[in-house]
Scaffold this motif. Sequence first.
Motif, short mmCIF file in Angstrom:
data_model
loop_
_atom_site.label_atom_id
_atom_site.label_comp_id
_atom_site.label_asym_id
_atom_site.label_seq_id
_atom_site.Cartn_x
_atom_site.Cartn_y
_atom_site.Cartn_z
N ARG A 123 34.28 9.44 -9.98
CA ARG A 123 33.64 7.89 -9.51
C ARG A 123 34.45 6.78 -10.14
NH1 ARG A 123 30.45 8.38 -4.47
NH2 ARG A 123 29.89 6.11 -5.26
N VAL A 124 33.20 7.43 -11.95
CA VAL A 124 33.35 6.52 -12.40
C VAL A 124 34.55 6.79 -12.83
CG1 VAL A 124 31.97 6.34 -15.51
CG2 VAL A 124 30.66 7.38 -13.03
N LYS A 125 35.67 7.36 -13.13
CA LYS A 125 37.16 6.91 -13.82
C LYS A 125 37.53 5.80 -13.18
CE LYS A 125 39.09 11.12 -12.52
NZ LYS A 125 39.62 12.83 -12.61
N HIS A 126 37.44 6.03 -11.50
CA HIS A 126 38.22 4.89 -10.84
C HIS A 126 37.07 3.14 -10.67
CE1 HIS A 126 41.06 7.56 -10.04
NE2 HIS A 126 40.11 8.35 -9.48
N GLY A 127 36.41 3.30 -11.55
CA GLY A 127 35.30 2.64 -12.05
C GLY A 127 34.26 2.49 -11.23
N GLY A 128 33.26 3.43 -10.55
CA GLY A 128 32.71 3.90 -9.77
C GLY A 128 31.64 3.65 -10.41
N LYS A 129 29.56 4.32 -9.48
CA LYS A 129 29.20 4.30 -9.88
C LYS A 129 29.12 6.00 -9.54
CE LYS A 129 27.19 0.10 -10.79
NZ LYS A 129 25.97 -0.92 -9.95
N PRO A 130 28.16 6.63 -10.44
CA PRO A 130 27.85 7.72 -9.40
C PRO A 130 27.02 8.07 -8.62
CG PRO A 130 27.14 7.57 -12.49
CD PRO A 130 27.47 6.18 -11.85
N ALA A 131 26.60 8.68 -7.75
CA ALA A 131 26.27 8.39 -6.30
C ALA A 131 24.67 8.48 -6.17
CB ALA A 131 27.12 10.05 -5.52
N CYS A 132 24.55 8.74 -7.36
CA CYS A 132 23.09 9.05 -6.96
C CYS A 132 22.62 7.54 -7.15
CB CYS A 132 22.02 9.80 -7.86
SG CYS A 132 22.59 9.76 -10.12
N VAL A 133 23.21 6.99 -8.53
CA VAL A 133 22.85 5.53 -8.83
C VAL A 133 23.28 4.68 -7.45
CG1 VAL A 133 23.68 2.99 -9.89
CG2 VAL A 133 23.80 5.67 -11.34
N GLU A 134 24.29 4.92 -7.24
CA GLU A 134 24.72 4.31 -5.77
C GLU A 134 23.87 4.03 -4.27
OE1 GLU A 134 27.08 1.98 -5.21
OE2 GLU A 134 28.55 3.26 -6.48
N VAL A 135 22.86 5.38 -4.38
CA VAL A 135 22.27 5.37 -3.52
C VAL A 135 20.87 4.40 -3.64
CG1 VAL A 135 23.69 6.77 -1.52
CG2 VAL A 135 21.65 8.12 -3.37
N CYS A 136 20.26 4.96 -4.12
CA CYS A 136 18.93 4.51 -5.09
C CYS A 136 18.70 3.44 -4.43
CB CYS A 136 18.62 4.22 -6.41
SG CYS A 136 17.27 4.26 -6.59
N PRO A 137 17.40 3.76 -2.67
CA PRO A 137 16.95 2.34 -2.69
C PRO A 137 15.94 1.67 -3.02
CG PRO A 137 15.77 4.36 -1.54
CD PRO A 137 16.79 5.09 -2.89
N THR A 138 15.50 1.63 -3.88
CA THR A 138 14.89 1.31 -5.09
C THR A 138 15.46 0.60 -6.21
OG1 THR A 138 14.15 2.92 -6.00
CG2 THR A 138 12.66 2.69 -4.73
N HIS A 139 16.29 0.88 -6.63
CA HIS A 139 17.81 0.76 -7.18
C HIS A 139 17.12 0.62 -8.71
CE1 HIS A 139 20.09 -1.52 -4.57
NE2 HIS A 139 19.52 -2.12 -3.48
N CYS A 140 17.09 1.62 -8.58
CA CYS A 140 16.06 1.82 -10.15
C CYS A 140 17.19 2.25 -10.97
CB CYS A 140 14.43 2.78 -9.90
SG CYS A 140 14.87 4.35 -9.52
#
Lengths: 179, 318
Positions: A123-140
Amino acid sequence: MARFAMVIDTKKCVGCMDCVVACKTENDVPEGFNRDWLAYETIGKFPNLHQENRSERCNHCDNPPCVYCCPCGASYISSLGGIVLVDQNKCSGCKACIAACPYNARFIHPVGYASKCTFCEHRVKHGGKPACVEVCPTHCMYFGDLDDPMSDVAQLLKARKYHTLIPEAGTEPNVYYLI
Amino acid sequence: MHELVITRNNPLIDPAIHIWGWEIAVYLFLGGFVAGMMMISGYFILTGRTKNTKCSCFLVPIVAIFLLSIGMLALFLDLSYKEHFWRMYVTFQWWSPMSWGAWILFLVYPILIANALIRIPDEIKGKLKLLTNFSEKLNKRPFLIKIIGSASMIVGGLLGTYTGILLSSFVARPAWNNSMLWILFLVSGLSTAAAFVHLVGRDAEERRMLAKADNGFLVAELIIICLILIGFLTSSKVHIQAVNLILGGEYTATFWIFVVFIGIVIPLFIQLLAVNLKIRHTPVAPILVITGGLILRFIIVSMGQNSQWNTAIYDIIK
């Protein structure tokens, strides 16, 4: 070259394990195995207790012992921001990397090769973020380039107190916990 | 209170890693054993004992090839991705002790074979003409024989050293992370090999010499164990916790009874009597030494996996 890091705000983390579920789904992690997990640490004397919730994973160390001990060259530091990866086609399953990791972050995939968190490199090589970061409901959870002074991670580490895990092992981990 | 709960429960990893079992312990033992045999055989060759037809240096390389093959088989069995075992031999990783070991093992076989060819056993001399001719040609060149002897000692030393360095390079496992482990493994390998030659040697003078040498190795092992304990006890908290596994912890009885007492002290006592008071040489002492060497590898392999750094950060959050 970028230097990717993850910053986790332990003041915001509620330990919901969404990051764990997201990782297992995104990376097709086999049943019974985890690339990331939760650590709940409590200290004090009732009623004065302090708890820290941490989402833990491979620390993608700057000085990774798992890479240096690999006899096949299967473990390597990617040119994509210093992410530590395993080339499963080169891995012989000798398990030296598992013995070398002080965080016990690796495991043997049922197929036989060593596996671990990849910071969702695909994901990162296409400019995305890791899945865990993307879904975190508290944006921690934050992910970015430490060498970019304007990135979230660089700004947070500048502004807040933080710690890493087992810094005394000399691995120079790249997962930071804000306190 | 201080409590750390983690949700991870990966097979072979939690609660403590248990990735390496009997295969690695057997491999490390046989590696050290063969290393000792190569050094002893090389010494015999360099000191001109090949003229003595009863010299163990003719038997030892053949046994060593057999034992090393068992060790390699154990190593292969340990790999979880066996189809990729050859990957170790298409690269060389400077910083990986395991890569060094793989290539050292690659060197060991031709040296052992060359060593075995110095003298073909009489039983097969007539049957294998090619080997017999090769052996005769080899014996006409004393310089080549000296090279084989020297290579045997050097590569044997490297093999014995590597088995210890392999484990001590793992900073993540405090019980292995000791810079003297390689000396312990090397001396233990020499000791078990000397015990073996003492056991099977046909020459009485050679057996006496190896019993004396083994006494020296056993005393050295005791001193090295003491130094390792001092090193651990004067080190960091995790290293002290690690060494406590044999100082009151779960490996205490096994280590002190089977490795130190039965594997070192008793055979040393028996062999001292045999050498100084001229009692008959008994196979009991060398058998105990070899058994002690094997148990030492099992304990060290298991103990290292039961020692780890603590990810708790209570000093920061309290």
